[in-house]
Write an enzyme that holds these catalytic residues in place. Structure first.
Site, PDB file in Angstrom:
ATOM      1  N   ASP A  21      38.124  42.361  44.584  1.00  0.00           N
ATOM      2  CA  ASP A  21      37.302  42.132  43.395  1.00  0.00           C
ATOM      3  C   ASP A  21      37.920  42.804  42.159  1.00  0.00           C
ATOM      4  OD1 ASP A  21      35.191  41.219  41.934  1.00  0.00           O
ATOM      5  OD2 ASP A  21      33.747  42.690  42.654  1.00  0.00           O
ATOM      6  N   HIS A  38      43.790  36.629  38.338  1.00  0.00           N
ATOM      7  CA  HIS A  38      43.922  36.038  39.675  1.00  0.00           C
ATOM      8  C   HIS A  38      45.402  35.951  40.071  1.00  0.00           C
ATOM      9  CE1 HIS A  38      39.710  35.371  39.815  1.00  0.00           C
ATOM     10  NE2 HIS A  38      39.686  34.400  38.920  1.00  0.00           N
ATOM     11  N   LEU A 132      50.701  40.302  62.775  1.00  0.00           N
ATOM     12  CA  LEU A 132      49.461  40.514  62.009  1.00  0.00           C
ATOM     13  C   LEU A 132      48.685  39.201  61.985  1.00  0.00           C
ATOM     14  CD1 LEU A 132      47.838  42.385  59.912  1.00  0.00           C
ATOM     15  CD2 LEU A 132      49.015  41.063  58.157  1.00  0.00           C
TER      16      LEU A 132
HETATM   17  C1  FPP Z   1      37.345  38.389  42.539  1.00  0.00           C
HETATM   18  O1  FPP Z   1      37.607  38.800  41.223  1.00  0.00           O
HETATM   19  C2  FPP Z   1      38.412  37.558  43.022  1.00  0.00           C
HETATM   20  C3  FPP Z   1      38.292  36.254  43.402  1.00  0.00           C
HETATM   21  C4  FPP Z   1      37.045  35.477  43.349  1.00  0.00           C
HETATM   22  C5  FPP Z   1      39.434  35.502  43.857  1.00  0.00           C
HETATM   23  C6  FPP Z   1      40.323  36.232  44.799  1.00  0.00           C
HETATM   24  C7  FPP Z   1      41.635  35.589  44.732  1.00  0.00           C
HETATM   25  C8  FPP Z   1      42.804  36.214  44.637  1.00  0.00           C
HETATM   26  C9  FPP Z   1      42.974  37.665  44.693  1.00  0.00           C
HETATM   27  C10 FPP Z   1      43.983  35.414  44.494  1.00  0.00           C
HETATM   28  C11 FPP Z   1      44.890  35.562  45.643  1.00  0.00           C
HETATM   29  C12 FPP Z   1      44.353  35.141  46.929  1.00  0.00           C
HETATM   30  C13 FPP Z   1      44.982  34.306  47.754  1.00  0.00           C
HETATM   31  C14 FPP Z   1      44.453  34.064  49.131  1.00  0.00           C
HETATM   32  C15 FPP Z   1      46.191  33.593  47.348  1.00  0.00           C
HETATM   33  P1  FPP Z   1      36.599  38.356  40.078  1.00  0.00           P
HETATM   34  O2  FPP Z   1      37.115  37.113  39.476  1.00  0.00           O
HETATM   35  O3  FPP Z   1      35.215  38.260  40.618  1.00  0.00           O
HETATM   36  O4  FPP Z   1      36.731  39.557  39.099  1.00  0.00           O
HETATM   37  P2  FPP Z   1      35.587  40.134  38.134  1.00  0.00           P
HETATM   38  O5  FPP Z   1      34.492  40.633  39.043  1.00  0.00           O
HETATM   39  O6  FPP Z   1      36.273  41.224  37.401  1.00  0.00           O
HETATM   40  O7  FPP Z   1      35.154  39.007  37.255  1.00  0.00           O
END
Ligand code: FPP
Length: 243
Positions: A21, A38, A132
């Site tokens: 997150d 992201h 893994l």
């Molecule tokens: C949460 O941050 C993150 C996500 C909803 C997406 C997770 C995806 C990645 C880390 C990209 C890489 C993953 C793969 C499998 C390639 P948020 O957008 O909720 O952040 P915020 O809470 O600060 O808005």
């Protein structure tokens, strides 16, 4: 300085799960679009996977996209789907060569055909790898998973008295996977957000204010160090050291 090596850790959790997150806030605080967060969150994922192998973790589960993330703006959803495709194109061979087995927790029904095919092919290619096990929770929700398990049990006509925890677990996406020992959530939020709500019943939690793109090997080591200081009791009482 403490060296980030597995030798400094008496216990290595078999299964670590991560709520990645804080990508959006990481980007916004730098004056960048959320999408840049992201992308950055994908870069450090490689480091965390490599460190997990080095530390001897056997199962790593990452929360990539939840059943609730469809409520985000369309352009963010499409950007995330593009990132997942690029990640598979760019990283799959490397993951395969390093013995990583990819598994999917979630439902592929709503996913576009190209990405769906890539996911299925990646699972097939890596199915015999054992270094893994990387479970990618993608279009995943804990409540959805439990409902699907109940539906599966009803469809199979199981008698009520046969539905115990062991049988129920076999109907979850995580069948054949031990429960997570440690769940990490980055970015200073303190909630489980529908992640592994059945499997995490007795998991230890590690919360950190660090945004996901800044979470790397050093902080994974810190999380494992914290885990080593926990006493897991599973509802029992503390063991008497004199007995
Ligand atoms: C949460 O941050 C993150 C996500 C909803 C997406 C997770 C995806 C990645 C880390 C990209 C890489 C993953 C793969 C499998 C390639 P948020 O957008 O909720 O952040 P915020 O809470 O600060 O808005």
């Amino acid at each position: 300085m403490i060296e980030e090596s597995p030798e400094n850790l008496a216990k290595i959790p078999t299964h670590v799960a991560i709520i990645m997150d804080g990508n959006g806030r990481w980007a916004l605080e730098k004056g960048l679009p959320r999408f840049a967060g992201h992308k950055a969150g994908t870069e450090n994922l490689r480091e965390v996977i490599e460190a997990s192998v080095e530390f001897g973790i056997q199962y790593l589960t990452i929360y990539a996209f939840s059943t609730e993330n469809w409520k985000r703006p369309q352009d963010e959803i499409q950007g995330l789907m593009r990132i997942f495709k690029t990640m598979l194109d760019r990283e799959l061979n490397n993951l395969h060569e390093n013995g990583v087995q990819l598994r999917h927790f979630g439902c592929l029904d709503r996913i576009d055909e190209v990405l769906k095919r890539k996911v299925i092919e990646a699972i097939e290619l890596t199915k015999d790898n054992q270094t893994l096990i990387l479970n990618v929770a993608f279009n995943y929700g804990g409540r959805d998973e439990i409902l699907r398990a109940v539906q599966g049990i009803v469809k199979d006509g199981l008698p009520a008295e046969e539905v115990d925890e062991k049988t129920f677990s076999k109907y979850l996406y995580s069948a054949n996977c031990p429960d997570p020992d440690l769940i990490i959530r980055t970015s200073g939020e303190y909630r489980c957000s529908n992640f592994l709500i059945w499997q995490g019943a007795y998991s230890e939690w590690y919360f950190t204010p660090t945004y996901w793109p800044d979470f790397g090997k050093e902080e994974l080591h810190q999380a494992l160090t914290a885990y080593n200081q926990r006493e897991r009791r599973y509802g029992e009482v503390k063991k008497d050291p004199d007995k």
